[in-house]
Design a protein around this motif. Structure first.
Motif, PDB file in Angstrom:
ATOM      1  N   UNK A  19      -0.698 -40.403   1.056  1.00 18.15           N
ATOM      2  CA  UNK A  19      -1.046 -39.575  -0.095  1.00 18.15           C
ATOM      3  C   UNK A  19       0.174 -39.314  -0.982  1.00 18.15           C
ATOM      4  N   UNK A  20       1.220 -40.073  -0.770  1.00 24.22           N
ATOM      5  CA  UNK A  20       2.430 -39.937  -1.562  1.00 24.22           C
ATOM      6  C   UNK A  20       3.360 -38.863  -1.026  1.00 24.22           C
ATOM      7  N   UNK A  21       4.520 -38.747  -1.659  1.00 23.90           N
ATOM      8  CA  UNK A  21       5.482 -37.714  -1.292  1.00 23.90           C
ATOM      9  C   UNK A  21       6.257 -37.305  -2.537  1.00 23.90           C
ATOM     10  N   UNK A  22       6.814 -36.087  -2.469  1.00 26.91           N
ATOM     11  CA  UNK A  22       7.563 -35.531  -3.585  1.00 26.91           C
ATOM     12  C   UNK A  22       8.959 -35.147  -3.115  1.00 26.91           C
ATOM     13  N   UNK A  86      13.766 -39.580 -11.753  1.00 24.23           N
ATOM     14  CA  UNK A  86      13.463 -39.026 -13.074  1.00 24.23           C
ATOM     15  C   UNK A  86      14.173 -37.703 -13.318  1.00 24.23           C
ATOM     16  N   UNK A  87      14.798 -37.180 -12.295  1.00 21.81           N
ATOM     17  CA  UNK A  87      15.523 -35.908 -12.361  1.00 21.81           C
ATOM     18  C   UNK A  87      14.634 -34.720 -12.714  1.00 21.81           C
ATOM     19  N   UNK A  88      13.342 -34.817 -12.445  1.00 19.48           N
ATOM     20  CA  UNK A  88      12.440 -33.685 -12.650  1.00 19.48           C
ATOM     21  C   UNK A  88      12.149 -33.050 -11.290  1.00 19.48           C
ATOM     22  N   UNK A  89      11.937 -31.736 -11.256  1.00 15.01           N
ATOM     23  CA  UNK A  89      11.675 -31.069  -9.968  1.00 15.01           C
ATOM     24  C   UNK A  89      10.398 -31.597  -9.307  1.00 15.01           C
ATOM     25  N   UNK A  90      10.483 -31.819  -8.032  1.00 16.14           N
ATOM     26  CA  UNK A  90       9.352 -32.251  -7.204  1.00 16.14           C
ATOM     27  C   UNK A  90       8.706 -33.545  -7.702  1.00 16.14           C
ATOM     28  N   UNK A 122       7.613 -42.939  -8.198  1.00 11.03           N
ATOM     29  CA  UNK A 122       6.349 -43.504  -7.709  1.00 11.03           C
ATOM     30  C   UNK A 122       5.737 -44.381  -8.801  1.00 11.03           C
ATOM     31  N   UNK A 123       5.205 -45.517  -8.383  1.00 12.00           N
ATOM     32  CA  UNK A 123       4.641 -46.476  -9.335  1.00 12.00           C
ATOM     33  C   UNK A 123       3.442 -45.907 -10.061  1.00 12.00           C
TER      34      UNK A 123
END
Length: 131
Positions: A19-22, A86-90, A122-123
């Motif tokens: 389910x992806x990860x952050x 991307x240097x964005x949070x989470x 993530x793609x």
């Protein structure tokens, strides 16, 4: 085939993070080894590849983990510290060259560590209803 302690197995992102990860903010750091004799810490070097080891913390987005820890450490083998894509949070991330190393922990339970050769954005976003 002989399996030795520390055997590594290549896995896909979907196998580990279906389910992806952050990426947790500010979590990419250089891994450190601790020497009991000298009581000193030194930068960690991978025993197989000889590359420097960095680590990051991610949140596994699997809904079946409800009520359990979702935080996972992934070690990244690289010549220099990886930057958040991307240097964005989470931010949602994926790992290149993902490998799993199973082992038995000090409580006699099966555990595993994860290593990768790179980190990237993530793609595509994972659908909230992904199974």
């Amino acid at each position: 085939m002989t399996l030795r302690n520390g055997s590594r197995f290549t896995v896909s992102m979907h196998d580990v993070f279906s389910h992806g990860c952050h990426l947790l903010p500010d979590s990419i750091v250089e891994a450190q080894d601790y020497d009991e004799k000298t009581k000193r810490r030194t930068p960690s070097v991978d025993k197989v590849t000889g590359r420097r080891v960095f680590q990051c913390r991610v949140v596994d987005m699997d809904p079946e983990l409800e009520g359990r820890s979702r935080e996972v450490v992934v070690k990244i083998l690289a010549d220099r510290i990886p930057a958040p894509p991307t240097r964005t949070p989470f931010e949602a991330v994926e790992f290149d060259g993902l490998q799993v190393t199973p082992y038995v922990n000090d409580k006699g339970r099966m555990a595993y560590s994860l290593r990768a050769t790179g980190i990237k954005a993530a793609a595509r976003p994972i659908a909230k209803d992904a199974a």
